[in-house]
Design a protein around this motif. Structure first.
Motif, PDB file in Angstrom:
ATOM      1  N   TRP A   1     -33.447  21.612  60.737  1.00  0.00           N
ATOM      2  CA  TRP A   1     -32.110  21.147  61.164  1.00  0.00           C
ATOM      3  C   TRP A   1     -31.337  20.704  59.923  1.00  0.00           C
ATOM      4  O   TRP A   1     -31.170  19.525  59.644  1.00  0.00           O
ATOM      5  CB  TRP A   1     -32.245  19.980  62.145  1.00  0.00           C
ATOM      6  N   ARG A   2     -30.820  21.665  59.201  1.00  0.00           N
ATOM      7  CA  ARG A   2     -30.178  21.344  57.915  1.00  0.00           C
ATOM      8  C   ARG A   2     -28.916  20.513  58.086  1.00  0.00           C
ATOM      9  O   ARG A   2     -28.514  19.784  57.187  1.00  0.00           O
ATOM     10  CB  ARG A   2     -29.863  22.628  57.155  1.00  0.00           C
ATOM     11  N   VAL A   3     -28.295  20.595  59.256  1.00  0.00           N
ATOM     12  CA  VAL A   3     -27.037  19.874  59.486  1.00  0.00           C
ATOM     13  C   VAL A   3     -27.246  18.346  59.499  1.00  0.00           C
ATOM     14  O   VAL A   3     -26.341  17.572  59.252  1.00  0.00           O
ATOM     15  CB  VAL A   3     -26.386  20.366  60.799  1.00  0.00           C
ATOM     16  N   LEU A   4     -28.516  17.919  59.790  1.00  0.00           N
ATOM     17  CA  LEU A   4     -28.779  16.466  59.849  1.00  0.00           C
ATOM     18  C   LEU A   4     -28.680  15.807  58.475  1.00  0.00           C
ATOM     19  O   LEU A   4     -28.404  14.609  58.369  1.00  0.00           O
ATOM     20  CB  LEU A   4     -30.173  16.203  60.439  1.00  0.00           C
ATOM     21  N   ASP A   5     -28.934  16.590  57.424  1.00  0.00           N
ATOM     22  CA  ASP A   5     -28.904  16.051  56.054  1.00  0.00           C
ATOM     23  C   ASP A   5     -27.544  15.421  55.718  1.00  0.00           C
ATOM     24  O   ASP A   5     -27.480  14.221  55.386  1.00  0.00           O
ATOM     25  CB  ASP A   5     -29.229  17.177  55.062  1.00  0.00           C
ATOM     26  N   PRO A   6     -26.440  16.180  55.790  1.00  0.00           N
ATOM     27  CA  PRO A   6     -25.135  15.568  55.478  1.00  0.00           C
ATOM     28  C   PRO A   6     -24.751  14.457  56.451  1.00  0.00           C
ATOM     29  O   PRO A   6     -24.090  13.488  56.069  1.00  0.00           O
ATOM     30  CB  PRO A   6     -24.160  16.746  55.555  1.00  0.00           C
ATOM     31  N   ILE A   7     -25.204  14.558  57.720  1.00  0.00           N
ATOM     32  CA  ILE A   7     -24.869  13.493  58.691  1.00  0.00           C
ATOM     33  C   ILE A   7     -25.545  12.181  58.275  1.00  0.00           C
ATOM     34  O   ILE A   7     -24.923  11.116  58.240  1.00  0.00           O
ATOM     35  CB  ILE A   7     -25.285  13.905  60.124  1.00  0.00           C
TER      36      ILE A   7
END
Ligand SMILES: [Zn+2]
Length: 173
Positions: A4-10
């Motif tokens: 879930w790469r999107v969780l990194d910037p979040i």
């Protein structure tokens, strides 16, 4: 790592927001300490109690505090019996000041002595000076061949009182 790469910037945005908020809080507090700020209400009430519990103090008004780093400078008006002597009024003010200085937050204090509450009774305006009273009383007594030992003047909003102390060796006349 879980895909879930999107969780990194979040997650980075949440941590960044928390750091920014903490920075703003600390920065604001530091800025307030650098500029003039009063002690909080609870602390001010403690000082008021110290003053009102001083023997001879009838009331307190215009209690102001100014923070200097962690310490504070205090100034206050105390109300005392209007007919006591200057030295007693000064003694009461010094006692009140000593009590304030026992509080670890107080760096210095200035106490102003009031014979009346000057917020309710403004200081009396035009009243005769001591030399004018001296002339008038001396003339009146002199007409009867008398002198006085002491003159005590009371400048109050209720009126102007003059205490005349005559020599003890005068006859009843
Ligand atoms: Zn006052």
């Amino acid at each position: 790592m879980a895909g879930w790469r999107v969780l990194d910037p979040i997650a980075a945005a949440i941590v960044g927001f928390m750091v920014a908020r903490m920075g703003r809080t600390f920065g604001w507090d530091a800025l307030q300490d650098l500029s003039d700020r009063a002690l909080d209400l609870a602390e001010t009430d403690k000082l008021r109690v110290l003053l009102t519990s001083t023997p001879g103090v009838r009331d307190v008004h215009e209690l102001r505090t100014r923070k200097m780093g962690d310490l504070a400078i205090v100034d206050a008006h105390i109300l005392v019996d209007p007919l006591i002597s200057v030295s007693e009024g000064h003694y009461i003010a010094e006692s009140a000041r000593a009590r304030l200085l026992r509080n670890t937050r107080v760096f210095d204090a200035l106490i102003h002595v009031d014979p009346e509450n000057d917020q309710i009774n403004p200081p009396p305006g035009r009243m005769p000076t001591r030399s004018a009273v001296d002339d008038a009383v001396s003339a009146l007594l002199g007409a009867h061949g008398l002198t006085y030992n002491a003159l005590n003047l009371h400048y109050l909003s209720s009126g102007f009182d003059i205490d005349v102390t005559l020599p003890a060796d005068l006859s009843d006349d």
